[in-house]
Motif scaffolding. Structure first.
Motif, PDB file in Angstrom:
ATOM      1  N   PRO A 277       4.867   2.500  -8.467  1.00 46.11           N
ATOM      2  CA  PRO A 277       5.994   3.409  -8.776  1.00 46.11           C
ATOM      3  C   PRO A 277       6.398   3.368 -10.254  1.00 46.11           C
ATOM      4  CG  PRO A 277       6.513   2.009  -6.880  1.00 46.11           C
ATOM      5  CD  PRO A 277       5.195   1.553  -7.388  1.00 46.11           C
TER       6      PRO A 277
ATOM      7  N   LYS B 126      -5.183   3.127  -8.046  1.00 49.76           N
ATOM      8  CA  LYS B 126      -3.895   3.098  -7.361  1.00 49.76           C
ATOM      9  C   LYS B 126      -2.794   2.857  -8.390  1.00 49.76           C
ATOM     10  CE  LYS B 126      -5.039   3.427  -2.983  1.00 49.76           C
ATOM     11  NZ  LYS B 126      -4.560   4.527  -2.133  1.00 49.76           N
TER      12      LYS B 126
ATOM     13  N   GLU C 199       0.827  -1.220   0.000  1.00 54.46           N
ATOM     14  CA  GLU C 199       0.000   0.000   0.000  1.00 54.46           C
ATOM     15  C   GLU C 199       0.861   1.271   0.000  1.00 54.46           C
ATOM     16  OE1 GLU C 199      -3.725  -0.226   0.873  1.00 54.46           O
ATOM     17  OE2 GLU C 199      -3.650   1.828   0.074  1.00 54.46           O
ATOM     18  N   ASP C 200       1.911   1.267   0.850  1.00 52.19           N
ATOM     19  CA  ASP C 200       2.695   2.504   0.988  1.00 52.19           C
ATOM     20  C   ASP C 200       3.598   2.804  -0.211  1.00 52.19           C
ATOM     21  OD1 ASP C 200       4.607   0.602   1.319  1.00 52.19           O
ATOM     22  OD2 ASP C 200       5.119   1.104   3.401  1.00 52.19           O
ATOM     23  N   GLU C 201       3.628   1.899  -1.178  1.00 50.76           N
ATOM     24  CA  GLU C 201       4.409   2.174  -2.400  1.00 50.76           C
ATOM     25  C   GLU C 201       3.556   2.894  -3.446  1.00 50.76           C
ATOM     26  OE1 GLU C 201       7.481  -1.129  -3.590  1.00 50.76           O
ATOM     27  OE2 GLU C 201       5.698  -2.140  -2.821  1.00 50.76           O
ATOM     28  N   LEU C 202       2.234   2.935  -3.222  1.00 45.27           N
ATOM     29  CA  LEU C 202       1.327   3.388  -4.284  1.00 45.27           C
ATOM     30  C   LEU C 202       0.934   4.853  -4.145  1.00 45.27           C
ATOM     31  CD1 LEU C 202      -0.997   0.250  -4.287  1.00 45.27           C
ATOM     32  CD2 LEU C 202       1.121   0.633  -5.564  1.00 45.27           C
ATOM     33  N   THR C 203       0.567   5.438  -5.293  1.00 43.37           N
ATOM     34  CA  THR C 203       0.023   6.803  -5.261  1.00 43.37           C
ATOM     35  C   THR C 203      -1.389   6.757  -5.844  1.00 43.37           C
ATOM     36  OG1 THR C 203       1.103   7.139  -7.386  1.00 43.37           O
ATOM     37  CG2 THR C 203       2.220   8.065  -5.471  1.00 43.37           C
ATOM     38  N   ASP C 204      -2.164   7.842  -5.622  1.00 48.44           N
ATOM     39  CA  ASP C 204      -3.524   7.875  -6.156  1.00 48.44           C
ATOM     40  C   ASP C 204      -3.515   8.429  -7.566  1.00 48.44           C
ATOM     41  OD1 ASP C 204      -4.808   6.858  -3.896  1.00 48.44           O
ATOM     42  OD2 ASP C 204      -4.574   8.803  -2.888  1.00 48.44           O
ATOM     43  N   GLY C 205      -4.112   7.686  -8.470  1.00 42.79           N
ATOM     44  CA  GLY C 205      -4.199   8.148  -9.854  1.00 42.79           C
ATOM     45  C   GLY C 205      -5.575   8.724 -10.112  1.00 42.79           C
TER      46      GLY C 205
END
Ligand code: ME8
Length: 518
Positions: A156, A153, A142-148
């Motif tokens: 990287p 999600k 989860e902590d590797e992802l950003t919101d698109g």
């Protein structure tokens, strides 16, 4: 002596196996080309070489592409895998093996490594809840992802992720932090270049979760032994290709005993983690030796832009080879970018390199020397007289550069390997200008003959050296000096292979014509 053959040494080099969801492009050609140069170099240096390439045919991504094409996955992979085989032939790659992960021998090997991991207590059954990117065939925390956009999600790498919840077998990756760090420490050359090594070490130091290694929500993969609900995670299956190809699970006979562990896995930086973290952990878990080295090279862009299908700027290797010539493209790809760095493909730079380094520097050197032999000596290679210091220096420089060339290629510094050869090319051009054989022609024909002989010998060395990068052009240069086919390896560098005066040479033809933009 610099041209000496090692005895009984082997060299096993692999390219990644490419996903068959896409047509091959310049990035695929680049990685395999680097392997080809190394394989050809090592053969000329007397090694017994195995060079492997192939296609990665399982997984959700390929299954989806087959669906989109409206064919069953086997028929789809049969067709698309062929494109990669054709690319390899077209690029003049000298691979010894081409593996497809849909071959029966590969299912056998993948199931055998799975069974060893299970028996050694490294695989257990659980449930996977988490994010998966089909494009990368990779799980993300989860902590590797950003919101698109649209609440999606994003990994990287830029790939879209989907939520997956299903029963899954896990590999106990979390327990491998210490053994891996110890392994990197004891094998400082395992990951190259250095900057990438540091990235991997900090990733491993950051702590790792157990890895989901099976899927139940689709079918296109190798069956998990004794559990027909599951297929193996495509990366466990894919990485195993490197040992399938040398005969695993038969660990007692050749080619396995001869070639494993591999000397080098050549990969792009996008897939380093799989090769430098997961793969050695899988192998050690199964009681097998890890490879000796993984090199992660950089990324090509096209005229400054990221290469992607959606932008529509994919570089088709066939197209550029048609325009610039095969050896010219091979040379450019290996020369333009310090290997390991990212690089940009631009028309201007390839034309510059062709016209200045290939045509002006090397092509003209050969052409003007051989034309003088034609004109002044009736095409018969003249005998040298006594050598001056300048002659001796030229001959010695041509022979001894092999040492630097070898070191650069052992470090995968392709650009520096070429630069070391070009130091000799430039020295030879300076030598022609200083000695001016055209001015000696009438005044001192004996001295003229010595100079032409020294130049012919220098060109023979250059012809031998460029063969790994430009096999066809190297052959043409050596043909023009009537060098026998069995005298073109590094054993013939230096006096051992010296040209025989009195040999009749064929009429010279230009090896590297200038590129004229129409
Ligand atoms: O990752 N520049 O396959 P893949 C340089 N099947 N190299 C590039 C590139 C670019 N723009 N684009 C691609 C897979 N590459 C897995 C591998 S191995 C056990 C399984 C090259 O078809 C580079 O080598 O996506 C990269 O690592 C590889 O193609 C990815 O190929």
């Amino acid at each position: 002596m610099s041209g000496k053959k090692p005895s009984n040494e082997t060299y096993y080099v692999t390219s990644p196996i490419y996903y068959v969801n896409d047509a091959p492009h310049i990035g695929h050609a680049y990685t395999t080309l680097a392997c080809d140069v190394l394989a050809r170099f090592k053969r000329l240096d007397g090694y017994d070489v195995y060079f492997l390439t192939g296609t990665d045919e399982h997984g959700q991504k390929v299954e989806k592409s087959a669906e989109a094409a409206g064919v069953d996955p086997q028929a789809f992979t049969d067709r698309v895998s062929q494109n990669f085989r054709e690319l390899a032939d077209f690029m003049n790659f000298s691979h010894d093996g081409f593996i497809r992960t849909t071959e029966p021998r590969h299912a056998t090997a993948s199931q055998a490594i799975w069974t060893s991991l299970r028996e050694n207590g490294h695989i257990y059954l659980g449930t996977y809840n988490g994010w998966y990117a089909v494009r990368d065939e990779a799980f993300y925390a989860e902590d590797e992802l950003t919101d698109g956009p649209d609440g999606k999600k994003i990994a990287p790498s830029g790939a879209e992720c989907e939520w997956v919840e299903e029963p899954s077998y896990f590999f106990d990756l979390s327990k491998w932090q210490e053994p891996l760090l110890k392994f990197y420490d004891e094998n400082p050359d395992f990951i190259a270049p250095k900057s990438r090594r540091n990235e991997v070490i900090s990733f491993v130091k950051g702590g790792m979760h157990d890895l989901s290694v099976s899927r139940t929500s689709f079918k296109w993969g190798v069956d998990v032994p004794s559990d027909e609900e599951h297929i193996m995670y495509v990366w466990l299956d894919a990485l195993t290709n490197y040992i399938t190809a040398v005969g695993f699970p038969d660990k007692k006979s050749e080619p396995y005993t001869k070639f494993w562990p591999a000397n080098l896995h050549m990969v792009g930086k996008d897939i380093l983690r799989f090769h430098a973290v997961y793969w050695p952990a899988f192998l050690m878990g199964a009681g097998l030796a890890p490879p000796k080295r993984v090199y992660a090279h950089g990324w090509w862009t096209n005229e400054g832009e990221k290469i992607s299908k959606s932008v529509g700027n994919i570089i088709d290797p066939r197209e550029i080879v048609d325009i610039y010539g095969l050896d010219q493209v091979r040379y450019f790809l290996m020369r333009e970018v310090p290997f390991g760095n990212d690089g940009d493909f631009s028309r201007r730079s390839i034309v510059n390199r062709i016209n200045s380094e290939l045509s002006n520097d090397l092509g003209n050197l050969a052409q003007r020397t051989l034309s003088m032999v034609g004109r002044y000596c009736e095409g018969v290679l003249p005998a040298p007289g006594e050598l001056t210091d300048a002659d001796k220096e030229m001959r010695s420089q041509a022979a001894t550069v092999l040492g630097a060339y070898r070191t650069h290629l052992d470090n995968q510094a392709f650009h520096e390997a070429l630069e070391s050869i070009w130091v000799v090319v430039r020295a030879a051009n300076a030598y022609v200008d200083q000695q001016a054989p055209w001015a000696l022609h009438k005044q001192d024909p004996a001295r003229r003959d010595t100079v032409l002989y020294v130049l012919a010998e220098t060109i023979r060395h250059l012809g031998i050296y460029i063969q790994p990068f430009m096999p066809d052009s190297g052959a043409v240069m050596l043909d023009q000096l009537a060098v026998p086919a069995d005298a073109r390896d590094f054993f013939h560098v230096g006096e051992d292979g010296a040209l025989v005066a009195g040999t009749i040479l064929p009429k010279p033809v230009p090896v590297f014509p200038r590129f004229v933009d129409e």
